[in-house]
Design an enzyme around this catalytic site. Structure first.
Site, mmCIF file in Angstrom:
data_model
loop_
_atom_site.group_PDB
_atom_site.id
_atom_site.type_symbol
_atom_site.label_atom_id
_atom_site.label_comp_id
_atom_site.label_asym_id
_atom_site.label_seq_id
_atom_site.Cartn_x
_atom_site.Cartn_y
_atom_site.Cartn_z
ATOM 1 N N CYS A 138 0.834 -1.203 0.000
ATOM 2 C CA CYS A 138 0.000 0.000 0.000
ATOM 3 C C CYS A 138 0.867 1.251 0.000
ATOM 4 O O CYS A 138 0.685 2.141 -0.825
ATOM 5 C CB CYS A 138 -0.934 -0.010 1.208
ATOM 6 S SG CYS A 138 -2.035 1.424 1.254
ATOM 7 N N GLU A 213 -4.644 -5.672 -2.763
ATOM 8 C CA GLU A 213 -4.734 -4.323 -3.340
ATOM 9 C C GLU A 213 -5.454 -4.360 -4.687
ATOM 10 O O GLU A 213 -6.285 -3.499 -4.986
ATOM 11 C CB GLU A 213 -3.330 -3.729 -3.521
ATOM 12 C CG GLU A 213 -2.696 -3.195 -2.265
ATOM 13 C CD GLU A 213 -3.274 -1.857 -1.832
ATOM 14 O OE1 GLU A 213 -4.197 -1.335 -2.494
ATOM 15 O OE2 GLU A 213 -2.799 -1.322 -0.818
#
Length: 222
Positions: A138, A213
């Site tokens: 991230c 993600e």
């Protein structure tokens, strides 16, 4: 851009998963302005909740740290999340008539729930390096995406978002986290991390977080 040797090795170990994340259709939509505004607002609401849990995970990194310097870097990331990233979400959503209390009350989608709890579990069940492997996609992914879009964007529709992640303050966060990861890897795995029995497991953890993600972007387009 360079965010450290360990991150680069982990990114390479994902194979095609990392490109699927940083060059996702959602990301391309941010760059060319084709992303529907409602999809962007849906993302911001879910990401606000995500960042709350992400900040908690970075706070956990403070308790997992072995040195004061590790604690400083982890605490600095908590500060950046709460006072910069979350503030961006609040500001943009306020312009669309969505207040912070409404943001905080957002119901987590299953994809969001799976990702945030995976990261927190990595921290609770493993050591600092396990946690960082789950956190890194991230942090660094957004840095890479922001830097790439700042160069390639053909629309200013989402400039506020792009400017936040391409700007020097966030890029410095990425470099600091990369330095932290390299330091922790050296302290726990020695001078040849790739030769450690733990290396494959750490690569798998990083890859799993990257897959989550991709799933987050997919969710935001639904």
């Amino acid at each position: 851009m360079s965010y450290g040797k360990t991150f680069e090795a982990w990114r390479k170990a994902t194979g095609t998963v990392w490109p699927a994340y940083v060059d996702h259709a959602f990301v391309r939509g941010l760059g060319d302005g084709s992303l529907p505004r409602q999809a962007f607002l849906h993302y911001l609401r879910q990401d606000y909740v995500f960042l709350i849990h992400f900040a908690r995970a970075w706070a956990l990194a403070v308790t997992k740290s072995d040195t004061v310097e590790e604690m400083r870097l982890a605490a600095g990331t908590v500060n950046a999340l709460i006072n910069n990233e979350i503030a961006l979400h609040v500001e943009i959503c306020a312009g669309a008539g969505i207040g912070e209390m409404e943001l905080f009350a957002t119901e987590e989608r299953p994809e969001n729930l799976a990702y945030t709890r995976y990261v927190l579990d990595a921290g609770h069940s493993g050591d600092l390096l396990d946690l960082l492997a789950a956190l890194a996609p991230c942090v660094m992914g957004y840095g890479e995406i922001g830097a790439n879009l700042a160069i390639s964007k053909t629309s200013d529709a989402f400039s506020d978002w792009i400017d936040t992640y391409s700007a020097e303050p966030y890029q410095q966060v990425c470099r600091d986290v990369g330095t932290l990861i390299d330091s922790v890897a050296h302290r726990r795995l020695g001078s040849d991390p790739n030769g450690s029995p733990r290396w494959r497991g750490l690569c798998r953890r990083f890859t799993t977080a990257t897959r989550l993600e991709v799933g987050f972007w997919d969710m935001c387009l639904k």
